[in-house]
Scaffold this motif. Sequence first.
Motif, PDB file in Angstrom:
ATOM      1  N   LEU A 284      42.443  -1.870 -10.438  1.00 19.70           N
ATOM      2  CA  LEU A 284      41.887  -2.644 -11.542  1.00 19.70           C
ATOM      3  C   LEU A 284      42.018  -4.138 -11.231  1.00 19.70           C
ATOM      4  N   LYS A 285      40.910  -4.840 -11.410  1.00 23.77           N
ATOM      5  CA  LYS A 285      40.892  -6.290 -11.218  1.00 23.77           C
ATOM      6  C   LYS A 285      40.588  -6.965 -12.544  1.00 23.77           C
ATOM      7  N   ILE A 286      41.357  -8.005 -12.828  1.00 20.52           N
ATOM      8  CA  ILE A 286      41.130  -8.829 -14.013  1.00 20.52           C
ATOM      9  C   ILE A 286      40.799 -10.231 -13.535  1.00 20.52           C
ATOM     10  N   ASP A 287      39.592 -10.685 -13.838  1.00 22.99           N
ATOM     11  CA  ASP A 287      39.105 -11.991 -13.387  1.00 22.99           C
ATOM     12  C   ASP A 287      39.243 -12.135 -11.871  1.00 22.99           C
ATOM     13  N   GLY A 288      38.927 -11.041 -11.157  1.00 23.50           N
ATOM     14  CA  GLY A 288      38.913 -11.057  -9.708  1.00 23.50           C
ATOM     15  C   GLY A 288      40.247 -10.836  -9.036  1.00 23.50           C
ATOM     16  N   VAL A 289      41.316 -10.702  -9.811  1.00 23.78           N
ATOM     17  CA  VAL A 289      42.658 -10.525  -9.249  1.00 23.78           C
ATOM     18  C   VAL A 289      43.108  -9.088  -9.465  1.00 23.78           C
ATOM     19  N   LEU A 341      37.194  -1.809 -12.970  1.00 20.79           N
ATOM     20  CA  LEU A 341      38.050  -0.648 -12.727  1.00 20.79           C
ATOM     21  C   LEU A 341      37.357   0.287 -11.744  1.00 20.79           C
ATOM     22  N   GLN A 342      38.000   0.504 -10.599  1.00 25.58           N
ATOM     23  CA  GLN A 342      37.461   1.430  -9.591  1.00 25.58           C
ATOM     24  C   GLN A 342      38.228   2.740  -9.655  1.00 25.58           C
ATOM     25  N   TRP A 343      37.508   3.823  -9.939  1.00 25.00           N
ATOM     26  CA  TRP A 343      38.111   5.149 -10.091  1.00 25.00           C
ATOM     27  C   TRP A 343      38.221   5.830  -8.727  1.00 25.00           C
ATOM     28  N   THR A 344      39.403   6.385  -8.446  1.00 26.01           N
ATOM     29  CA  THR A 344      39.619   7.048  -7.154  1.00 26.01           C
ATOM     30  C   THR A 344      39.972   8.519  -7.290  1.00 26.01           C
ATOM     31  N   LEU A 345      40.151   9.006  -8.502  1.00 28.93           N
ATOM     32  CA  LEU A 345      40.594  10.391  -8.701  1.00 28.93           C
ATOM     33  C   LEU A 345      39.396  11.348  -8.698  1.00 28.93           C
ATOM     34  N   ALA A 353      34.639  11.925 -13.867  1.00 31.95           N
ATOM     35  CA  ALA A 353      35.588  11.649 -14.947  1.00 31.95           C
ATOM     36  C   ALA A 353      34.876  10.919 -16.068  1.00 31.95           C
ATOM     37  N   SER A 354      34.868  11.537 -17.230  1.00 27.18           N
ATOM     38  CA  SER A 354      34.251  10.924 -18.399  1.00 27.18           C
ATOM     39  C   SER A 354      35.274  10.037 -19.097  1.00 27.18           C
ATOM     40  N   ALA A 355      34.879   8.820 -19.414  1.00 26.60           N
ATOM     41  CA  ALA A 355      35.804   7.867 -20.028  1.00 26.60           C
ATOM     42  C   ALA A 355      35.178   7.255 -21.277  1.00 26.60           C
ATOM     43  N   VAL A 356      36.047   6.847 -22.188  1.00 29.88           N
ATOM     44  CA  VAL A 356      35.640   6.062 -23.349  1.00 29.88           C
ATOM     45  C   VAL A 356      36.309   4.702 -23.219  1.00 29.88           C
ATOM     46  N   VAL A 357      35.511   3.643 -23.315  1.00 24.58           N
ATOM     47  CA  VAL A 357      36.025   2.280 -23.164  1.00 24.58           C
ATOM     48  C   VAL A 357      35.945   1.575 -24.508  1.00 24.58           C
ATOM     49  N   PHE A 358      37.082   1.037 -24.956  1.00 22.58           N
ATOM     50  CA  PHE A 358      37.136   0.244 -26.171  1.00 22.58           C
ATOM     51  C   PHE A 358      37.499  -1.184 -25.771  1.00 22.58           C
ATOM     52  N   ALA A 359      36.512  -2.064 -25.779  1.00 17.94           N
ATOM     53  CA  ALA A 359      36.741  -3.475 -25.486  1.00 17.94           C
ATOM     54  C   ALA A 359      36.743  -4.218 -26.818  1.00 17.94           C
ATOM     55  N   PRO A 370      31.479   9.839  -7.813  1.00 18.75           N
ATOM     56  CA  PRO A 370      31.405   9.230  -6.477  1.00 18.75           C
ATOM     57  C   PRO A 370      30.226   8.281  -6.328  1.00 18.75           C
ATOM     58  N   ALA A 371      29.153   8.516  -7.082  1.00 19.74           N
ATOM     59  CA  ALA A 371      27.987   7.626  -7.002  1.00 19.74           C
ATOM     60  C   ALA A 371      28.191   6.369  -7.846  1.00 19.74           C
ATOM     61  N   THR A 372      28.968   6.472  -8.933  1.00 19.64           N
ATOM     62  CA  THR A 372      29.240   5.328  -9.818  1.00 19.64           C
ATOM     63  C   THR A 372      30.741   5.240 -10.085  1.00 19.64           C
ATOM     64  N   PRO A 373      31.526   4.826  -9.089  1.00 17.15           N
ATOM     65  CA  PRO A 373      32.974   4.843  -9.245  1.00 17.15           C
ATOM     66  C   PRO A 373      33.553   3.604  -9.924  1.00 17.15           C
ATOM     67  N   VAL A 374      32.728   2.580 -10.193  1.00 19.89           N
ATOM     68  CA  VAL A 374      33.258   1.307 -10.680  1.00 19.89           C
ATOM     69  C   VAL A 374      32.692   0.992 -12.063  1.00 19.89           C
ATOM     70  N   PHE A 375      33.595   0.681 -12.989  1.00 18.04           N
ATOM     71  CA  PHE A 375      33.203   0.200 -14.317  1.00 18.04           C
ATOM     72  C   PHE A 375      33.446  -1.299 -14.367  1.00 18.04           C
ATOM     73  N   LYS A 376      32.436  -2.043 -14.850  1.00 15.39           N
ATOM     74  CA  LYS A 376      32.550  -3.495 -14.955  1.00 15.39           C
ATOM     75  C   LYS A 376      32.308  -3.935 -16.396  1.00 15.39           C
ATOM     76  N   TRP A 377      33.115  -4.885 -16.812  1.00 14.73           N
ATOM     77  CA  TRP A 377      32.982  -5.417 -18.180  1.00 14.73           C
ATOM     78  C   TRP A 377      33.094  -6.930 -18.140  1.00 14.73           C
ATOM     79  N   ASN A 378      32.156  -7.590 -18.804  1.00 14.43           N
ATOM     80  CA  ASN A 378      32.187  -9.040 -18.936  1.00 14.43           C
ATOM     81  C   ASN A 378      32.413  -9.410 -20.390  1.00 14.43           C
ATOM     82  N   ASN A 379      33.328 -10.318 -20.613  1.00 13.52           N
ATOM     83  CA  ASN A 379      33.653 -10.748 -21.970  1.00 13.52           C
ATOM     84  C   ASN A 379      32.433 -11.424 -22.592  1.00 13.52           C
ATOM     85  N   PRO A 380      31.935 -10.874 -23.702  1.00 12.93           N
ATOM     86  CA  PRO A 380      30.743 -11.464 -24.315  1.00 12.93           C
ATOM     87  C   PRO A 380      31.052 -12.714 -25.127  1.00 12.93           C
TER      88      PRO A 380
END
Length: 536
Positions: A284-289, A341-345, A353-359, A370-380
């Motif tokens: 998991l990266k937060i603001d690139g870190v 967030l990059q999923w590896t499991l 893996a089905s996920a629910v995201v609450f931002a 495997p085709a879409t392993p990365v979730f990205k979120w930008n603060n609106p």
Amino acid sequence: MRAAARLPSEWPDLFRVLALALLFAAPALSAHPISIIRSQALVHRDRMEVSIAVMPEDFLAVYGLFANGQSRISTNDIAVSAEKHKQYLLDGLVVRDAEGNRLAGRVLSVDLPILPAAGLPVMDLMATTIVYHVEYPLAKPPTHLTFKQHFGGDAVVIPSIVYLEVRREGLPPEPRFQIPRHDTGVTIAFNWNEQSRPMANETAAILAHEAEQREEAMGISSYSATYTFVYVQNDEVRVELLMPLLTLETWQPVARTNADFIEVDEQQAARGAFEKFLTGQNELKIDGVTVKPKLDRLDFYGVDFKDFAMRAEPRRLSTWTARVGAILTYSTKGAPGHVELQWTLFNRAMPAASAVVFAYEQGARFLFSPATPVFKWNNPGAPPLPAVNAISTGEKSRAAVTESLLRNVYRAFDYHNDSDIYDALARSADGDLLADLYLKIKQGLIMQEQGGAVARVQAVNIMSAAPVEGRSRDGFAERVTWQVEGTVEHWGHIHTRVNEYAADFEIAPAAGNWKITGLDVSRQSQVKSAVRLRKL
């Protein structure tokens, strides 16, 4: 025996007959490469009745039957094989109760169709059905039953596809499902308080039944699925996993003396290995870190557990229905601008893996694959936490000063780090009172039943306020009754608790601002507690 063969259904009938004649010219028969078994279960309070339909084609591979010169299977061979198949089915269908104990079944009868005296033509093998009626006695009305199949044992002659439809007496059937051979099996819950309903409109009855089950299970209705919740907040990103034990063990096995159960000491021994494994997954990266996670909680749950935000009492669990709940937290420095967030499991047990995201207050679903392993979120545009401002002595109203200071005290706990909380409290409370005030307020926000989680304050309501004369020389004293509404959320469940307090406040000016200099709590009580599902 020759390799198994199948003939495409689109071949002309005459061609299929000729091909089958050539196929069965050898003495030994090559069976259909997959055994398809269809079954139905009717669950009563004291027993479960199961009907299992098989095709005699299965007997070819299991018992090595031969065709005669006329491409027919001896009627006697089929009858003898059908008798042997009783034990084959009893051994292969695995049913366990809520405690993980395997149920013992018995074959009550077998519906064997009338077969030609000359034998059953090989062309009719797949068009003929033999039905076994099996009964499983129950010591008490079951709360959960877990189904798994192991036909053929470890040395599988032919793989089996087993379908099952389960129905509780008086209720419509559950959706038909396929019983897995490996992994966790399929678990069905039974609510014996649910009233029988007429079956005139079966579709409507099934939909109503499914809705009741989802509500009863608090949104987590599958016992073999992995649930993932991702929370994005000002102070942290939190990833919560609820995973079947056997699924987790496909990556990180644990030592057990009994394959069917995991003891309390074995659960304790597995924690270290699970923590090391889980904290090393899903970058998991937060603001690139890249931020390393902290394992806040890891709990083992039984099949009868529903509210996974609660802590479970340690006890022996069935491995077939046990689940592991893990909460991983990633600290932020203020409101995050970008989360990745990059999923590896991924493996055979978890192809996706089905996920629910609450931002913050927004919710959405995301499928990791495997085709879409990365979730990205930008603060609106969600802002960071506002500063807690001091209350100037220019504010003359005693009631307004008291209410503002009290709200400030609780707003301080919107911050995550103790140092930030102390800094915010210092703007509203005298330095000598800080440590005591911090402990009293935090203790009131802790929900012990939620594993000691600190509730997020949603509302502070003043119920009454009255002056107390003679208690403060430089300022004033106020007797206040107030209510605090706090929430804790895990796995999509929001737990709300409202506490009421009564206390005497001493308030005095300091460097141009009002501050609380004394606090004497005379009463505190819980007036409300509730749980609800977070809506998307």
